[in-house]
Design an enzyme around this catalytic site. Structure first.
Site, PDB file in Angstrom:
ATOM      1  N   ASP A   1      61.404 -49.133-100.898  1.00  0.00           N
ATOM      2  CA  ASP A   1      62.719 -49.419-100.891  1.00  0.00           C
ATOM      3  C   ASP A   1      62.815 -50.985-100.582  1.00  0.00           C
ATOM      4  O   ASP A   1      62.404 -51.334 -99.254  1.00  0.00           O
ATOM      5  CB  ASP A   1      63.471 -48.442 -99.863  1.00  0.00           C
ATOM      6  CG  ASP A   1      64.981 -49.108 -99.500  1.00  0.00           C
ATOM      7  OD1 ASP A   1      65.183 -50.008 -99.896  1.00  0.00           O
ATOM      8  OD2 ASP A   1      65.462 -48.338 -98.682  1.00  0.00           O
TER       9      ASP A   1
ATOM     10  N   TYR B   1      59.635 -46.084 -85.471  1.00  0.00           N
ATOM     11  CA  TYR B   1      60.396 -45.098 -86.482  1.00  0.00           C
ATOM     12  C   TYR B   1      61.270 -45.956 -87.513  1.00  0.00           C
ATOM     13  O   TYR B   1      62.250 -46.256 -87.028  1.00  0.00           O
ATOM     14  CB  TYR B   1      61.003 -44.144 -85.812  1.00  0.00           C
ATOM     15  CG  TYR B   1      61.217 -42.560 -86.779  1.00  0.00           C
ATOM     16  CD1 TYR B   1      60.885 -42.791 -88.117  1.00  0.00           C
ATOM     17  CD2 TYR B   1      61.590 -41.426 -86.213  1.00  0.00           C
ATOM     18  CE1 TYR B   1      60.811 -41.635 -88.750  1.00  0.00           C
ATOM     19  CE2 TYR B   1      61.814 -40.449 -86.860  1.00  0.00           C
ATOM     20  CZ  TYR B   1      61.239 -40.308 -88.158  1.00  0.00           C
ATOM     21  OH  TYR B   1      61.477 -39.449 -88.949  1.00  0.00           O
TER      22      TYR B   1
ATOM     23  N   LYS C   1      62.747 -42.463 -92.876  1.00  0.00           N
ATOM     24  CA  LYS C   1      62.107 -41.531 -93.278  1.00  0.00           C
ATOM     25  C   LYS C   1      61.292 -41.937 -94.795  1.00  0.00           C
ATOM     26  O   LYS C   1      61.439 -43.242 -95.171  1.00  0.00           O
ATOM     27  CB  LYS C   1      63.306 -40.468 -94.038  1.00  0.00           C
ATOM     28  CG  LYS C   1      63.860 -39.834 -93.007  1.00  0.00           C
ATOM     29  CD  LYS C   1      62.943 -38.393 -92.650  1.00  0.00           C
ATOM     30  CE  LYS C   1      63.547 -37.678 -91.412  1.00  0.00           C
ATOM     31  NZ  LYS C   1      63.209 -38.584 -90.116  1.00  0.00           N
TER      32      LYS C   1
END
Ligand code: F6R
Ligand code: MG
Ligand code: MG
Length: 367
Positions: free
Chosen positions: A11, A228, A231
């Site tokens: 991405d 984090y 995803k």
């Protein structure tokens, strides 16, 4: 002829939020990949905000030369994404410089090296707004359950079973922590691990004769970056037919539109909707999507692709997925609609609860 197919995705920016890359961005990535002597052929696809570069070559797995082609394409794309002011420009390029292969740098890769069969059909799946464990249930059913894979009872070679390589995606040490388990003997052990989709993910599947037929981009961005960052929006390659499940047997479990982790802010549960390739993200930054293309490869050259979910059958599955998405969204953040604390992509709530913790008091019963 022995070839390797490598699918590498990232991405690197999208229009209007985390929805879809721009045409100019796709063009910049394509321009960067084409005319590269190291590759035999290539294709570029996108699903949601992720761009996948599919390449065939003879440089083997984890080839630095091949991974650099993808890395450079994503870097060049990021320049355009920044020029256009796309949202999240360069998001998945977590390190400044390329070193060896894309592992640990942000982009995810699925690769297989094999001797081409006289006809070599394969599938590439691309999912967005979810994590690699999203493939656990479909591959489990396609390789283990005769309700989905009729070859398990109709074809002797298929009923011999397969060897699963399952990765512990929670492992934070050096290297990959994996376990190898065989079907049909170990199917309950496999089930015990795969049910925990956020911890364990199928990374590879082999026939008993050692031919690889599945490769999933099973890594975790938050383990790479230490925090984090999102995803992992996984891709998967699957060789099909003959001794492997038929294409339709691989597609069959996607009719369930099973619930997966991801969706808005990577922090919710939503149904995995099978969509046409190059579909964007919409409702509640989702629902979690999976697209699939089928191709054949001959002497390293790809045919045109078939869009496997672009068929009237999948319209009613998409309608069902929409209904399932709406239904779980009705309960907002309560219970199973939102992920557990360890899996939240945004941790504001964790800090809030830490603050509230100090305000708790212990009330003692008066004796
Ligand atoms: C989930 C995802 C999106 C974003 C959301 C907020 O993986 O990409 O749902 O989390 O749109 O994005 P930011 O924090 O960039 O405003
Ligand atoms: Mg994104
Ligand atoms: Mg994405």
């Amino acid at each position: 002829m022995k070839i390797t197919i490598s699918a590498i995705k990232a991405d690197i920016g999208s229009i209007g939020g985390h929805l879809s890359p721009s045409r100019k961005l796709i063009e910049a990535v394509t321009e960067s990949v084409k005319n590269n002597n190291a590759i035999l052929d290539y294709r570029i696809f996108y699903t949601g905000d992720d761009i996948t570069i599919l390449m065939s070559h003879q440089k083997g797995l984890n080839s630095s030369e091949i991974h650099k082609i993808a890395w450079d394409a994503f870097q060049n794309g990021t320049v355009v994404a920044k020029e256009q002011g796309l949202y999240g420009a360069g998001q998945d390029l977590l390190k400044d410089s390329f070193s060896g292969n894309v592992k640990g740098l942000g982009p995810a890769a699925a690769e297989m090296e094999f001797e081409e069969r006289p006809a070599e059909p394969f599938l590439l799946f691309m999912a967005d707004k979810t994590s690699p464990g999203a493939y656990n249930l479909p591959f489990y059913l396609s390789f283990i359950d005769p309700f989905h894979n009729s070859g398990l009872i109709l074809v002797p070679e298929i009923s011999q079973g397969y060897r699963f390589v399952i990765m512990d995606m929670g492992f934070k040490g050096e290297g990959d922590r994996v376990i190898e388990l065989e079907t049909p003997n170990n199917i309950y052990d496999i089930a015990c691990l795969l049910r925990d989709t956020e911890r364990f993910g199928i990374s590879e599947i082999y026939s008993k004769s050692g031919d690889q037929c599945v490769s999933v981009s099973t890594t975790r961005l938050h383990n790479i970056a230490g925090v984090y960052t999102g995803k992992d929006d996984p891709i998967a390659l699957v060789r099909v037919q003959k001794n492997f499940p038929a294409t339709g047997e691989i597609l069959s479990p996607y009719s369930i539109s099973h619930y997966v982790a991801g969706f808005m802010r990577g922090s919710h549960i939503g149904p995995l909707m099978p969509v046409k390739v190059n579909t964007m993200v919409s409702y509640f930054d989702g629902p979690p999507l999976v697209s699939g293309v089928a191709l054949c490869v001959q002497n390293g050259k790809f045919t045109e692709h078939i869009d496997v979910f672009d068929h009237p059958f999948w319209d009613s599955i998409r309608a069902k997925a929409s209904a399932k998405a709406e239904e779980i969204r009705r309960q907002g953040f309560f219970g199973n609609a939102m992920l557990g604390m360890d899996e939240l992509e945004y941790t504001g709530i964790v800090k809030k609860i830490e603050g509230l913790n100090n305000k708790f008091i212990i009330k003692q019963e008066k004796k």
